[in-house]
Design an enzyme around this catalytic site. Structure first.
Site, short mmCIF file in Angstrom:
data_model
loop_
_atom_site.label_atom_id
_atom_site.label_comp_id
_atom_site.label_asym_id
_atom_site.label_seq_id
_atom_site.Cartn_x
_atom_site.Cartn_y
_atom_site.Cartn_z
N ARG A 111 1.10 -1.02 0.15
CA ARG A 111 0.04 -0.03 0.07
C ARG A 111 0.82 1.34 0.01
O ARG A 111 1.70 1.44 0.92
CB ARG A 111 -1.02 0.18 1.23
CG ARG A 111 -2.27 -0.34 0.99
CD ARG A 111 -2.99 -0.22 2.42
NE ARG A 111 -2.44 0.20 3.49
CZ ARG A 111 -3.46 0.77 4.65
NH1 ARG A 111 -4.62 0.75 4.52
NH2 ARG A 111 -2.89 0.90 5.67
N ASP A 135 0.24 -3.03 12.74
CA ASP A 135 0.83 -3.32 11.10
C ASP A 135 1.27 -4.80 11.13
O ASP A 135 2.08 -5.22 11.60
CB ASP A 135 2.29 -2.71 10.97
CG ASP A 135 2.90 -2.62 9.40
OD1 ASP A 135 2.86 -3.76 8.87
OD2 ASP A 135 2.97 -1.48 8.70
C1 PRP Z 1 -1.09 -4.57 4.27
C2 PRP Z 1 -1.82 -5.97 4.39
C3 PRP Z 1 -2.71 -5.82 3.04
C4 PRP Z 1 -2.86 -4.28 2.79
C5 PRP Z 1 -4.32 -4.18 3.42
O1 PRP Z 1 0.01 -4.87 3.54
O2 PRP Z 1 -1.30 -6.99 4.57
O3 PRP Z 1 -2.10 -6.59 1.98
O4 PRP Z 1 -1.85 -3.62 3.63
O5 PRP Z 1 -4.76 -2.86 3.05
P1 PRP Z 1 -5.72 -2.39 1.76
O6 PRP Z 1 -6.87 -3.01 2.26
O7 PRP Z 1 -5.90 -0.78 2.35
O8 PRP Z 1 -5.07 -2.30 0.47
P2 PRP Z 1 0.91 -3.67 3.44
O9 PRP Z 1 0.91 -2.68 2.41
O10 PRP Z 1 1.33 -3.06 4.81
O11 PRP Z 1 2.33 -4.69 3.21
P3 PRP Z 1 3.24 -5.66 3.80
O12 PRP Z 1 2.35 -6.95 3.69
O13 PRP Z 1 4.46 -5.77 2.68
O14 PRP Z 1 3.57 -5.38 5.09
N1 URA Z 2 -2.15 -2.94 6.96
C1 URA Z 2 -1.90 -3.43 8.18
O1 URA Z 2 -1.06 -4.27 8.37
N2 URA Z 2 -2.85 -2.93 9.15
C2 URA Z 2 -3.65 -2.18 9.04
O2 URA Z 2 -4.40 -2.03 10.25
C3 URA Z 2 -3.94 -1.83 7.77
C4 URA Z 2 -3.26 -2.26 6.65
#
Ligand code: PRP
Ligand code: URA
Length: 208
Positions: A103, A199
């Site tokens: 994201r 997170d």
């Molecule tokens: C997080 C999570 C989802 C996304 C959800 O990933 O694991 O993939 O955010 O958010 P959304 O519904 O608003 O799209 P992140 O972007 O933090 O990446 P990561 O898994 O690499 O930590």
């Molecule tokens: N991604 C995360 O890991 N946590 C949240 O709450 C939203 C997006």
């Protein structure tokens, strides 16, 4: 779209443990895998079986077995990897299709950086794995990719979902069923789920 909130006491208990401030990486990772197992159990409830007669210890016996070879699990990198082994514990011969999305912290929109899908996507049921469904942007993008590859049966498994994200996915992909351990209250200004887990990627990988 059906949203199935899996309210089994074990799921509620384990998710409650995951919400604790200061939880260790080891414990968060173990619990993510355990809840993934329980969600997979629910999400595979409607798999088709076929009858087959085998030789049992006392002679022929009719048994049931899962029909075909048709599941692919789809962890969304990175955090979805934390649910992969839990899902594979229950469907060990499933193929793994990997989608890399993160994201953008400013726009909250998903950025795709990796895609490696298994073959025969048209024949498979895809189980998307991601701990968090926040705005829903990542899930909509992942489903778009699977559909482009011809996949027609798609389910999503999440630890925590926000109502805003569920509404966005429902509007874009009403044919996809979602299995979630909890539907939380809302998103905050930074797009984090409240009360949520924080997170999830950082907690699974021990980063930050
Ligand atoms: C997080 C999570 C989802 C996304 C959800 O990933 O694991 O993939 O955010 O958010 P959304 O519904 O608003 O799209 P992140 O972007 O933090 O990446 P990561 O898994 O690499 O930590
Ligand atoms: N991604 C995360 O890991 N946590 C949240 O709450 C939203 C997006």
């Amino acid at each position: 779209m059906a949203v199935i909130e899996v309210t089994h006491p074990l799921v509620r208990h384990k998710l409650g443990l995951m919400r604790r401030k200061g939880i260790s990486t080891k414990e968060f990772r173990e619990l993510a895998a355990e809840v993934a197992r329980l969600l997979t159990y629910e999400a595979t409830r409607d798999l088709e079986t076929e009858s087959k007669t085998i030789q049992g210890w006392a002679g022929p016996v009719a048994v049931e077995r899962i029909k075909g070879i048709k599941i692919t699990v789809v962890p969304i990198l990175r955090a979805g990897l934390g649910m992969m082994n839990g899902a594979l514990d229950l469907v060990p011969s499933a193929r793994v299709s990997v989608v890399g999305l993160y994201r953008d912290e400013e726009t909250l929109e998903p950025v795709t950086y990796f895609k490696k899908l298994s073959g025969r996507m048209k024949d498979r049921t895809a189980l998307i794995l991601d701990p968090m469904l926040a705005t829903g942007g990542s899930l909509v993008a992942a489903i778009d990719m699977l559909k482009e590859a011809g996949c027609r049966r798609i389910k999503g498994l999440f630890l925590v979902a926000a109502p805003e994200g569920l509404a966005r996915v429902e509007a874009a992909h009403p044919d996809v069923d979602l299995y979630v351990a909890a539907i939380d209250e809302r998103l905050n200004e930074q797009g984090y789920i409240i009360p949520g887990l924080g997170d999830a990627g950082d907690k699974i990988f021990g980063t930050k």
